[in-house]
Design a protein around this motif. Structure first.
Motif, PDB file in Angstrom:
ATOM      1  N   ALA A  58     -81.248 -55.537  11.858  1.00 14.80           N
ATOM      2  CA  ALA A  58     -80.277 -56.001  10.864  1.00 14.80           C
ATOM      3  C   ALA A  58     -79.669 -57.308  11.343  1.00 14.80           C
ATOM      4  O   ALA A  58     -79.222 -57.408  12.495  1.00 14.80           O
ATOM      5  CB  ALA A  58     -79.193 -54.956  10.645  1.00 14.80           C
ATOM      6  N   LEU A  59     -79.673 -58.298  10.477  1.00 13.45           N
ATOM      7  CA  LEU A  59     -79.110 -59.601  10.794  1.00 13.45           C
ATOM      8  C   LEU A  59     -77.930 -59.880   9.876  1.00 13.45           C
ATOM      9  O   LEU A  59     -78.065 -59.786   8.645  1.00 13.45           O
ATOM     10  CB  LEU A  59     -80.146 -60.719  10.621  1.00 13.45           C
ATOM     11  N   PRO A  60     -76.768 -60.212  10.429  1.00 13.33           N
ATOM     12  CA  PRO A  60     -75.630 -60.564   9.575  1.00 13.33           C
ATOM     13  C   PRO A  60     -75.940 -61.823   8.770  1.00 13.33           C
ATOM     14  O   PRO A  60     -76.838 -62.601   9.122  1.00 13.33           O
ATOM     15  CB  PRO A  60     -74.505 -60.825  10.587  1.00 13.33           C
ATOM     16  N   ALA A  61     -75.186 -62.025   7.716  1.00  8.08           N
ATOM     17  CA  ALA A  61     -75.346 -63.237   6.917  1.00  8.08           C
ATOM     18  C   ALA A  61     -75.151 -64.471   7.798  1.00  8.08           C
ATOM     19  O   ALA A  61     -74.246 -64.516   8.638  1.00  8.08           O
ATOM     20  CB  ALA A  61     -74.336 -63.238   5.771  1.00  8.08           C
ATOM     21  N   ASN A  62     -76.032 -65.442   7.619  1.00  9.65           N
ATOM     22  CA  ASN A  62     -75.944 -66.737   8.312  1.00  9.65           C
ATOM     23  C   ASN A  62     -76.166 -66.629   9.818  1.00  9.65           C
ATOM     24  O   ASN A  62     -75.814 -67.548  10.560  1.00  9.65           O
ATOM     25  CB  ASN A  62     -74.594 -67.417   8.031  1.00  9.65           C
ATOM     26  N   TRP A  63     -76.749 -65.519  10.263  1.00 10.88           N
ATOM     27  CA  TRP A  63     -77.035 -65.394  11.699  1.00 10.88           C
ATOM     28  C   TRP A  63     -78.136 -66.357  12.089  1.00 10.88           C
ATOM     29  O   TRP A  63     -79.169 -66.462  11.414  1.00 10.88           O
ATOM     30  CB  TRP A  63     -77.469 -63.965  12.023  1.00 10.88           C
ATOM     31  N   LYS A  64     -77.926 -67.089  13.184  1.00  8.17           N
ATOM     32  CA  LYS A  64     -78.915 -68.039  13.692  1.00  8.17           C
ATOM     33  C   LYS A  64     -79.143 -67.758  15.172  1.00  8.17           C
ATOM     34  O   LYS A  64     -78.174 -67.524  15.915  1.00  8.17           O
ATOM     35  CB  LYS A  64     -78.436 -69.475  13.506  1.00  8.17           C
ATOM     36  N   PRO A  65     -80.391 -67.785  15.626  1.00  2.62           N
ATOM     37  CA  PRO A  65     -80.645 -67.434  17.027  1.00  2.62           C
ATOM     38  C   PRO A  65     -79.967 -68.362  18.019  1.00  2.62           C
ATOM     39  O   PRO A  65     -79.517 -67.910  19.084  1.00  2.62           O
ATOM     40  CB  PRO A  65     -82.180 -67.505  17.131  1.00  2.62           C
ATOM     41  N   GLU A  66     -79.860 -69.639  17.689  1.00  2.00           N
ATOM     42  CA  GLU A  66     -79.296 -70.577  18.660  1.00  2.00           C
ATOM     43  C   GLU A  66     -77.809 -70.337  18.918  1.00  2.00           C
ATOM     44  O   GLU A  66     -77.273 -70.767  19.948  1.00  2.00           O
ATOM     45  CB  GLU A  66     -79.525 -72.019  18.210  1.00  2.00           C
ATOM     46  N   THR A  67     -77.128 -69.663  18.008  1.00  2.00           N
ATOM     47  CA  THR A  67     -75.713 -69.357  18.203  1.00  2.00           C
ATOM     48  C   THR A  67     -75.424 -67.859  18.199  1.00  2.00           C
ATOM     49  O   THR A  67     -74.298 -67.444  18.497  1.00  2.00           O
ATOM     50  CB  THR A  67     -74.870 -70.004  17.087  1.00  2.00           C
ATOM     51  N   GLY A  68     -76.424 -67.045  17.870  1.00  2.00           N
ATOM     52  CA  GLY A  68     -76.185 -65.634  17.635  1.00  2.00           C
ATOM     53  C   GLY A  68     -76.396 -64.745  18.845  1.00  2.00           C
ATOM     54  O   GLY A  68     -77.031 -65.114  19.838  1.00  2.00           O
ATOM     55  N   VAL A  69     -75.870 -63.536  18.719  1.00  2.00           N
ATOM     56  CA  VAL A  69     -75.995 -62.491  19.733  1.00  2.00           C
ATOM     57  C   VAL A  69     -76.849 -61.368  19.156  1.00  2.00           C
ATOM     58  O   VAL A  69     -76.664 -60.958  18.006  1.00  2.00           O
ATOM     59  CB  VAL A  69     -74.613 -61.951  20.129  1.00  2.00           C
ATOM     60  N   LEU A  70     -77.782 -60.896  19.949  1.00  2.00           N
ATOM     61  CA  LEU A  70     -78.595 -59.727  19.601  1.00  2.00           C
ATOM     62  C   LEU A  70     -78.132 -58.542  20.434  1.00  2.00           C
ATOM     63  O   LEU A  70     -78.049 -58.645  21.659  1.00  2.00           O
ATOM     64  CB  LEU A  70     -80.076 -59.999  19.865  1.00  2.00           C
ATOM     65  N   VAL A  71     -77.856 -57.437  19.775  1.00  2.00           N
ATOM     66  CA  VAL A  71     -77.527 -56.192  20.472  1.00  2.00           C
ATOM     67  C   VAL A  71     -78.723 -55.252  20.332  1.00  2.00           C
ATOM     68  O   VAL A  71     -79.057 -54.814  19.231  1.00  2.00           O
ATOM     69  CB  VAL A  71     -76.261 -55.534  19.887  1.00  2.00           C
ATOM     70  N   MET A  72     -79.380 -54.986  21.454  1.00  2.00           N
ATOM     71  CA  MET A  72     -80.483 -54.027  21.486  1.00  2.00           C
ATOM     72  C   MET A  72     -79.893 -52.642  21.736  1.00  2.00           C
ATOM     73  O   MET A  72     -79.219 -52.419  22.740  1.00  2.00           O
ATOM     74  CB  MET A  72     -81.471 -54.374  22.591  1.00  2.00           C
ATOM     75  N   HIS A  73     -80.161 -51.724  20.810  1.00  2.00           N
ATOM     76  CA  HIS A  73     -79.543 -50.403  20.871  1.00  2.00           C
ATOM     77  C   HIS A  73     -80.530 -49.353  21.376  1.00  2.00           C
ATOM     78  O   HIS A  73     -81.658 -49.248  20.877  1.00  2.00           O
ATOM     79  CB  HIS A  73     -79.052 -49.999  19.481  1.00  2.00           C
ATOM     80  N   ALA A  74     -80.095 -48.569  22.349  1.00  2.00           N
ATOM     81  CA  ALA A  74     -80.859 -47.416  22.846  1.00  2.00           C
ATOM     82  C   ALA A  74     -80.134 -46.158  22.384  1.00  2.00           C
ATOM     83  O   ALA A  74     -78.982 -45.912  22.774  1.00  2.00           O
ATOM     84  CB  ALA A  74     -80.969 -47.455  24.362  1.00  2.00           C
TER      85      ALA A  74
END
Length: 450
Positions: A58-74
């Motif tokens: 799931a990506l929030p609106a306007n999420w961009k990799p260069e400024t965004g955070v990814l949370v990997m969930h276990a």
């Protein structure tokens, strides 16, 4: 022909070999309607990982990799011991929609199968991270979040991927920080001791799991593979012995005595008795018979049980088992953390967690400190009595505190996390319940040492 599994490690190695030979190319993430509770303007995707597991992103609106955070969930569990399902991942995303609301991308694996396998689950989580990066780009920061059993997965993953192979030798791994919530920490060789205790103490008082006229088996097996006992039938047996599903006034005197003795010795709330017996039945069956070649990793040979109406009689009459050293070692290698972390780790645990004892935080803290990495661990606690999900604003506060630690070298304290949490109460519609001055007691205070 019955093929006897040899060991958890051998099975893991074989699975890797077969996976390499038989795995398909992971399916590209396909657009899916986001589950309820995920922000309406988010974009969701799902797919299959090539090894039999599924994933949601799931990506929030306007999420961009260069400024965004990814949370990997276990995710937690393992409650199911069968094949992986896409629905499991959808349920995880719904529960952790708070991550997307906080502005972070979320991705989670169902793992390639149900049942026990901490290292396997850490590998599957990393596999999904790589799929995310391939299709959406490398994020600015990546946080590894583990919940419950998933906290054991994340703790193992933090160690497995602390360093990875680079073009010119080992380089720092893909995770910038770790968040462990309601963690079943301490490793399989310690976190499940109380469940073998539960099986033997329950059987001493109730004598119906198994019943006298049923095939007898060592209780560390959980349940024979050919047994047809269902969870509903087990719940009925527990209720017959303890009246746990009835109001206290409707229980017989014998039921009241049985229930008081069991929860008094094992130190669990009444409401979690059936759930813990489920885990010590079907999860133990999966772990000992399918993953460890029908060998026992648990011991209670010298445990002194206290808290009953007659401890002397209990200790004289309770069933005793001694661990197979090889099975114990294989379980430890698969699931026990060793504290070799090279990134910030932040934890949250309810002090009255009915599923994963809060004292497990002390077991993990001891491991990390013995490895010389105590400065990389900050633990927080909340005044709650739940396990699967705690107060909403606490999670964005934890993410913010962890990112400040990573980005600014601003190491949090329980007090600063509590202050951050207050700032999120209005937006998340709940109150912070953090206890900044709490410190968990040793695990031996809750579970008899062995």
């Amino acid at each position: 022909m019955h093929i006897r599994p040899t060991a958890l490690l051998a099975l893991a190695a074989l699975a890797c070999q077969l996976g390499a030979a038989n795995a398909q190319v992971p399916a590209a993430p396909q657009p899916r309607a986001c589950p309820a509770d995920v922000p309406a303007d988010a974009i969701c995707h799902a797919g299959e990982d090539g090894l039999g597991g599924f994933y949601w992103m799931a990506l929030p609106a306007n999420w961009k990799p260069e400024t965004g955070v990814l949370v990997m969930h276990a995710h937690g569990g393992p409650t199911d011991t069968g094949p992986a399902t896409l629905k499991r991942g959808e349920e995880d995303l719904k529960r952790w929609a708070v991550t997307v609301k906080a502005g972070h991308a979320w991705a989670g694996s169902t793992y390639r199968r149900g049942g026990f396998g901490v290292t396997m689950a850490a590998e599957d989580t990393e596999r999904v991270r790589r799929i995310f990066v391939k299709h959406f780009g490398p994020p600015r920061r990546t946080i590894l979040h583990g919940q419950s059993y998933g906290a054991a997965v994340a703790a193992k993953g933090a160690e497995l991927y602390a360093m990875v192979d680079g073009p010119n030798g080992p380089v720092k791994g893909p995770y910038d920080g770790v968040l462990l919530t309601s963690g079943m920490l301490g490793g399989g060789t310690r976190a499940y001791d109380f469940r073998i205790d539960l099986r033997v103490v329950y059987q001493y008082f109730c004598k119906n799991h198994p019943k006298a006229d049923e095939p007898q088996y060592p209780l560390w097996q959980g349940l024979p593979m050919n047994a047809r006992l269902t969870r509903a039938e087990l719940a009925t047996r527990v209720d017959e012995c303890t009246g746990v599903r009835k109001p206290a006034a409707q229980r017989s005197e014998q039921q009241k005595a049985n229930l008081a003795n069991i929860v008094g010795v094992i130190r669990i709330p009444e409401r979690s008795l059936i759930a813990h017996l489920n885990w010590s039945t079907w999860l133990f069956r999966d772990l000992t018979q399918l993953r460890l070649g029908n060998r026992n990793p648990f011991t209670n040979a010298n445990v002194r049980y206290t808290g009953s109406s007659d401890d002397a009689a209990l200790n004289a009459g309770v069933l005793r088992y001694t661990a197979d050293p090889a099975a114990f070692a294989e379980l430890a290698n698969d699931s026990d953390p060793v504290g070799k972390i090279n990134m910030p780790v932040l934890t949250l645990h309810a002090v009255n967690d009915p599923t994963a004892f809060v004292e497990l935080e002390s077991a993990y803290r001891d491991v990390v400190e013995r490895a010389g990495n105590g400065q990389r661990l900050v633990q927080t606690f909340s005044d709650e009595s739940e396990h699967s999900y705690l107060s909403d604003p606490q999670y964005p506060a934890l993410f913010t505190a962890l990112l400040n630690w990573i980005d600014r070298k601003d190491k949090p304290t329980p007090q600063t996390v509590a202050a951050l949490c207050k700032g999120y109460e209005a937006a998340y519609g709940d109150t912070c319940k953090l206890l900044p001055d709490y410190r968990s007691a040793p695990l031996a205070n809750r579970v008899p040492p062995r």
